[in-house]
Design an enzyme around this catalytic site. Structure first.
Site, mmCIF file in Angstrom:
data_model
loop_
_atom_site.group_PDB
_atom_site.id
_atom_site.type_symbol
_atom_site.label_atom_id
_atom_site.label_comp_id
_atom_site.label_asym_id
_atom_site.label_seq_id
_atom_site.Cartn_x
_atom_site.Cartn_y
_atom_site.Cartn_z
ATOM 1 N N ASP A 220 1.166 4.135 1.382
ATOM 2 C CA ASP A 220 1.711 4.809 2.573
ATOM 3 C C ASP A 220 2.889 4.046 3.173
ATOM 4 O O ASP A 220 3.549 4.544 4.086
ATOM 5 C CB ASP A 220 0.615 5.080 3.622
ATOM 6 N N HIS B 120 0.866 -1.182 0.000
ATOM 7 C CA HIS B 120 0.000 0.000 0.000
ATOM 8 C C HIS B 120 0.906 1.237 0.000
ATOM 9 O O HIS B 120 1.975 1.234 0.625
ATOM 10 C CB HIS B 120 -0.921 -0.002 1.228
ATOM 11 N N ASP C 257 0.075 -2.730 9.374
ATOM 12 C CA ASP C 257 -1.345 -2.872 9.097
ATOM 13 C C ASP C 257 -1.878 -4.303 9.246
ATOM 14 O O ASP C 257 -1.599 -5.187 8.432
ATOM 15 C CB ASP C 257 -1.610 -2.361 7.676
#
Ligand SMILES: [Zn+2]
Length: 318
Positions: free
Chosen positions: A65, A63, A196
């Site tokens: 970020d 992802h 995450d």
């Protein structure tokens, strides 16, 4: 020298005070860069971390970020003429994204790609475990081998000094003296990086007994439904992870932009982790590795000032 330099603490959306993710772990001669989001190159300048110090880059997942800062960092390393090998670890299913990011970076550094596709060791002392997010994600755990702490008064009493001490460390026995008689066991330091994820076994295995745990806490406990929906941790869940794992220090990060003040998140985590020092990370903050644990089962005793650390594992002496 071991410390964590926080380069950014935002999740998907940066804020006026929080850059996208980025963490630099100084670990003796190694410099590990975790999850470089956008703006990491500039955050490194602000934090006083030279790109030439990076020896290893670890991506939890692809992802944006967690990886859009990669081309900038790699290009800066090429510009600076970094000559040492740089190892890049990432989930194998992110190969296309990683290759695209690498392809737009300036060439010239000795970059070595290391995709991984399951639990296990990816380099000496560095392991990965799968996490539970919306795409394939892995957390990291760095483990120093256990060693022994020499006791100078005992060495003196045994008449050992100079080259004999080196031999004793290498061979475990010199001039009728066993290493065990003049030292006490010392547990290696451990660091874990859990990004995450929803609560899962992999996160628990990574966090088990670490001195320093970096864990995402994207949401407040009040927004637990969002955490479940997007497969993230709430602050309370991050605290519970650290508390049940017996972590010494918990660094909360990867905050949603909806929270201006993350003190509430630190309080929520702390309420679930009574024995843990909890920090809500700030951009550009430095966090030293907590002191080594003292083994309660160590037989000979000496004052801290009388101790000399050594290591019998593969990473040499310190
Ligand atoms: Zn993220």
């Amino acid at each position: 020298m071991r410390e964590l330099v926080i380069l950014g603490t935002a999740s998907q959306v940066p804020t006026r005070t929080r850059n996208h993710n980025g963490y630099f772990l100084r670990w003796d001669g190694e410099g590990l860069l975790f999850d470089p989001g956008e703006g990491t190159q500039r955050q490194m300048i602000l934090a006083g971390v030279s790109a030439a110090r990076i020896t290893r880059i670890c991506l939890t997942h692809v992802h944006g970020d967690h990886c859009y800062g990669l081309p900038g960092v790699l290009s800066r390393m090429a510009l600076d003429g970094v000559g040492h090998p740089v190892h890049l670890h990432y989930p194998a299913t992110g190969e296309d994204v990683v290759r695209a990011l690498v392809s737009v970076s300036s060439p010239g550094i000795d970059l070595r790609l290391h995709p991984h596709g399951g639990s296990g060791s990816v380099a000496e002392g560095l392991e990965v475990r799968p996490l539970r997010h919306r795409i394939e994600t892995y957390g990291y755990r760095l483990t120093e081998p256990d060693g022994r702490t020499l006791l100078p008064d005992r060495l003196e009493a045994a008449g050992l000094r100079g080259p004999d001490v080196g031999r004793l460390l290498r061979e475990g026995f010199v001039a009728g003296v066993h290493l065990d008689e003049v030292s006490i066991p010392r547990q290696g330091q451990r660091f874990a990086f859990v990004m995450d994820t929803a609560p899962c076994d992999g996160a628990e295995e990574l966090a088990d007994g670490v001195e320093l745990l970096v864990a995402e806490s994207t949401f407040s406990d009040d927004d637990a439904a969002l955490a479940t929906q997007y497969r993230h941790l709430t602050a309370g869940q991050a605290g519970e992870l650290a508390g049940s794992a017996g972590a010494r220090t918990l660094v909360l990060t990867h905050f949603s932009s909806r929270y201006d003040d993350v003190a509430l998140l630190a309080a929520q985590a702390g309420s679930r982790a009574a024995q843990v020092r909890v920090l809500a990370a700030r951009d550009l903050q430095r966090v030293p590795l907590p002191e080594r644990r003292r083994r309660q089962d160590a037989a000979p005793q000496a004052g801290p000032a009388d101790r000399t650390h050594c290591q019998t594992g593969a990473r040499g002496t310190e």
